[in-house]
Motif scaffolding. Sequence first.
Motif, PDB file in Angstrom:
ATOM      1  N   MET A  45       0.817  -1.093   0.144  1.00 42.78           N
ATOM      2  CA  MET A  45      -0.147   0.052  -0.025  1.00 42.78           C
ATOM      3  C   MET A  45       0.868   1.222   0.071  1.00 42.78           C
ATOM      4  O   MET A  45       1.668   1.563  -1.131  1.00 42.78           O
ATOM      5  CB  MET A  45      -0.842   0.071   1.177  1.00 42.78           C
ATOM      6  N   MET A  97     -15.524   8.728   1.606  1.00 44.57           N
ATOM      7  CA  MET A  97     -15.324   7.352   2.122  1.00 44.57           C
ATOM      8  C   MET A  97     -14.130   6.834   2.906  1.00 44.57           C
ATOM      9  O   MET A  97     -14.436   6.103   3.873  1.00 44.57           O
ATOM     10  CB  MET A  97     -15.451   6.489   0.682  1.00 44.57           C
ATOM     11  N   GLN A 152     -10.148   3.512   0.271  1.00 50.08           N
ATOM     12  CA  GLN A 152      -8.609   3.152   0.089  1.00 50.08           C
ATOM     13  C   GLN A 152      -8.369   2.720  -1.448  1.00 50.08           C
ATOM     14  O   GLN A 152      -7.384   2.886  -2.190  1.00 50.08           O
ATOM     15  CB  GLN A 152      -8.093   2.276   0.986  1.00 50.08           C
ATOM     16  N   ALA A 153      -9.156   1.889  -1.988  1.00 49.92           N
ATOM     17  CA  ALA A 153      -9.355   1.440  -3.372  1.00 49.92           C
ATOM     18  C   ALA A 153      -9.165   2.380  -4.334  1.00 49.92           C
ATOM     19  O   ALA A 153      -8.506   2.462  -5.291  1.00 49.92           O
ATOM     20  CB  ALA A 153     -10.368   0.120  -3.723  1.00 49.92           C
ATOM     21  N   ILE A 154     -10.074   3.496  -4.208  1.00 55.16           N
ATOM     22  CA  ILE A 154     -10.167   4.648  -5.086  1.00 55.16           C
ATOM     23  C   ILE A 154      -8.838   5.465  -5.101  1.00 55.16           C
ATOM     24  O   ILE A 154      -8.240   5.681  -6.123  1.00 55.16           O
ATOM     25  CB  ILE A 154     -11.494   5.495  -4.787  1.00 55.16           C
ATOM     26  N   LEU A 200      -5.910   4.172  -4.341  1.00 56.86           N
ATOM     27  CA  LEU A 200      -4.854   3.495  -4.932  1.00 56.86           C
ATOM     28  C   LEU A 200      -4.783   3.470  -6.281  1.00 56.86           C
ATOM     29  O   LEU A 200      -3.915   4.021  -7.113  1.00 56.86           O
ATOM     30  CB  LEU A 200      -5.095   1.970  -4.887  1.00 56.86           C
ATOM     31  N   GLU A 201      -6.223   3.817  -6.946  1.00 57.01           N
ATOM     32  CA  GLU A 201      -6.344   3.918  -8.510  1.00 57.01           C
ATOM     33  C   GLU A 201      -6.109   5.508  -8.793  1.00 57.01           C
ATOM     34  O   GLU A 201      -5.621   5.791 -10.166  1.00 57.01           O
ATOM     35  CB  GLU A 201      -7.698   3.659  -8.864  1.00 57.01           C
ATOM     36  N   SER A 224     -17.162   1.150   7.245  1.00 63.39           N
ATOM     37  CA  SER A 224     -15.591   0.869   7.103  1.00 63.39           C
ATOM     38  C   SER A 224     -15.413  -0.141   6.124  1.00 63.39           C
ATOM     39  O   SER A 224     -14.390  -0.508   5.649  1.00 63.39           O
ATOM     40  CB  SER A 224     -15.141  -0.019   8.384  1.00 63.39           C
ATOM     41  N   GLY A 225     -16.301  -0.846   5.311  1.00 61.30           N
ATOM     42  CA  GLY A 225     -16.321  -1.690   4.229  1.00 61.30           C
ATOM     43  C   GLY A 225     -16.206  -1.129   2.866  1.00 61.30           C
ATOM     44  O   GLY A 225     -15.493   0.037   2.791  1.00 61.30           O
ATOM     45  N   SER A 226     -16.547  -1.857   1.893  1.00 64.48           N
ATOM     46  CA  SER A 226     -16.409  -1.567   0.575  1.00 64.48           C
ATOM     47  C   SER A 226     -17.053  -0.233  -0.087  1.00 64.48           C
ATOM     48  O   SER A 226     -16.634   0.323  -1.046  1.00 64.48           O
ATOM     49  CB  SER A 226     -16.541  -2.786  -0.473  1.00 64.48           C
ATOM     50  N   ARG A 227     -18.078   0.182   0.604  1.00 64.96           N
ATOM     51  CA  ARG A 227     -18.932   1.325   0.281  1.00 64.96           C
ATOM     52  C   ARG A 227     -18.372   2.470   1.288  1.00 64.96           C
ATOM     53  O   ARG A 227     -18.796   3.632   1.175  1.00 64.96           O
ATOM     54  CB  ARG A 227     -20.281   1.141   0.417  1.00 64.96           C
ATOM     55  N   ALA A 259     -12.870   1.309   3.208  1.00 64.25           N
ATOM     56  CA  ALA A 259     -12.010   0.050   2.324  1.00 64.25           C
ATOM     57  C   ALA A 259     -12.235   0.541   0.898  1.00 64.25           C
ATOM     58  O   ALA A 259     -11.233   0.507   0.128  1.00 64.25           O
ATOM     59  CB  ALA A 259     -12.074  -1.083   2.699  1.00 64.25           C
ATOM     60  N   GLY A 260     -13.329   1.040   0.474  1.00 69.52           N
ATOM     61  CA  GLY A 260     -13.715   1.259  -0.769  1.00 69.52           C
ATOM     62  C   GLY A 260     -12.971   2.767  -1.127  1.00 69.52           C
ATOM     63  O   GLY A 260     -12.412   2.827  -2.136  1.00 69.52           O
TER      64      GLY A 260
END
Lengths: 300, 300
Positions: free
Chosen positions: A97, A185, A163-165, A167-168, A154-157, A160-161
Motif C-alpha cells: 500500500m 469514503m 482506499q481502493a479509489i 490506490l487507483e 468501514s467496508g467496501s462502500r 476500504a472502498g
Amino acid sequence: MNHALSFEDWVRAHGQRTELVLESLLDAANANPVRLHAAMRYAAQGGGKRIRPLLVYAAGELGDDSGEEKNNALDSAAFAIECIHAYSLVHDDLPCMDDDDLRRGRPTVHKAYDEATALLVGDALQTRAFEVLANTQCDGNTRLAMISALASASGSRGMAGGQAIDLESVGKKLDLTGLKQMHAMKTGALLSCSVQMGGIAAKLNAIQMQHLKNYSEALGLAFQIVDDVLDVTADSQTLGKTAGKDAANDKPTYVTLMGLDYAKKAATDLQETAIASLESFGAKAQALKDLALLVVNRGK
Amino acid sequence: MNHALSFEDWVRAHGQRTELVLESLLDAANANPVRLHAAMRYAAQGGGKRIRPLLVYAAGELGDDSGEEKNNALDSAAFAIECIHAYSLVHDDLPCMDDDDLRRGRPTVHKAYDEATALLVGDALQTRAFEVLANTQCDGNTRLAMISALASASGSRGMAGGQAIDLESVGKKLDLTGLKQMHAMKTGALLSCSVQMGGIAAKLNAIQMQHLKNYSEALGLAFQIVDDVLDVTADSQTLGKTAGKDAANDKPTYVTLMGLDYAKKAATDLQETAIASLESFGAKAQALKDLALLVVNRGK
C-alpha cells in the motif's frame, strides 16, 4: 459535558478513558499467541490523537439519559472505532500500500514486527471491534445499530472502498468532486460513524441524528483538508509520519487542487458549518463544537 | 433434511442456495469502486467446496422451527462464514504469508489483480460478513449470538491466532499437541462456528449445542488430518492448489508426526466420534452425518 471542566481537561479525561478502555478490552500482551497480541497492542496503544473516540464521547453527551448502559455502549464504541482506525493504518502502511516506515513517531507494525504479523494484526483488530460491540452490556438494538453503522462505514462502500479509489488515483488527475468522494469514503465515513455511534448510544431521535450527520460530514471534509495542508506545511518529526508524501507520489490533494490559502479558508468555513449544525443541542454540544475547532486548528 | 432427497441432491441444492446467497449479498461487480467489488466476487465466487455453508444448513435442520426468520438467519450465516473463509484465503495467499499463485485452480487474487487490492478484498469481505449478520431479518438475539460466535472463532483467539502460530511454527518442531492446538484455532474454530451458527438459527438448547460442539471438534480435527494426507497423496491439479507445499516448507503435519497410515486411521476414528455425537438428534442429523463422511472421504 461537565461544565466544571475546561475543554482541555475534558479532552484529557476522555483520552485517558479511551486508553483505559483499550487496555482492558484488548487481549493481554502475554496471552497466546503472544507475538500477535503484543503487536495488536503496539498498533492500537501507540498514542495518536484519539479524535474518533473523543467524537464518540462528545456525541454521547447530547442525550438525556446517563445510565450505566449508555456508558458501556460509549466505551465499546470508542474501543471499536479506534480498533478499526488502527487496523486501517497498519494495513495502509504495508509495502503493497503506502509503504511507510514511520507512524506516530515509531516504526510501523511491519517494521517493528514483520509483514505477515502486521497483516494478521489488522485482520484481528477488525474482528475484535465487532466482537466487543456484540458483547456490550447494553440493549441489543443499540448493539446491532452500532455494529451495522461501523460495518457500513468501514467496508467496501466506506473506508476500504475509499482506499481502493485512492490506490487507483495515484498519477491520475482526480478532480475536486472525485477527491471529495474518495475522502468522504476513506476518512469521512469513519469520522461520521464515530459521531453516529455516540448518538446511537445516547438514543437520539432521527432529527437529532440528521443534525449530527450534517456536523460530521462538514467535520470530515475539514479534517482531510487540514491533513493535506499539514502534509505541505509541517515536518515529519511534528507529524510523526513522513511529510510531503502525497506530493512525492503525485497524489491529488486539496492543496494541489485548491491552492494552500483557499484550502485553509475552506477548512475554516467547514468548521463553522459543523458548529452551526449543532445549534439545537445548546450547551450539551460544547465538546463537539470544541472538537471541530481542535480538528481544524491542529498542528499535526 | 427432506428425505425425498439423496445426500448428493441435498448437497447440490444447498450448494446452489449458497451461490444464490453470495450472488445476492455481495455488492454488484459494477458498483463503485468497481475493481474492489469485482475482486471481492472473484475471491468469494470462485467455487470451492462450500463445506462451511453446508454445515450451517445441515445444523439448521436440527431444530423444530422452520419459519422464514430461521431461513434468513441460515442464509446470512452461510454467507458470513464463506466471506470470512474467503478473506482468510486471500490474505493467506499473499506473498508475505504463504505466497501462493494458485487457488481453486485459478490465479490467486493478488495474481489476478494486485497485492493492494487483495489486501482490501480480504478486509472488506470480513466487514461485509458482520454487516450482513447485523442486518438479517430475524430476531436481534439470534443476530447478536451469530456475530459474537463468528468474531470469537475468527479473531486472535481463533482463526487469525492460529495463523499466527502457524507462521511461527515453520522450521520448528511442533509436537502433536501443539499441532492440534494450532489447527483447532486456524481451521477448527471456523468449522465449529459454522455448525454453531446453524444451531443458533435453529434455536437449539444448551445440551443440543454441546452435542454439536462435540461433533464439530471431531470433524474439524478430521478435516485437517485429511488435508495433510491429501497434501502428500494428491497432485496440484486435483487439489486446485499447490500440493506438497507443507513438506517443502518443512512445516509439521499430521502425516509427518503420525505417519500416513495412522493419520488415515485417526481421520476415520474421528469421523465415527463425530457421527456418534449426533445420536440424540435422530434422522434430522442425517445431513450432518453425511457431511462428516464427505469430509473424511473427500479427494481434494
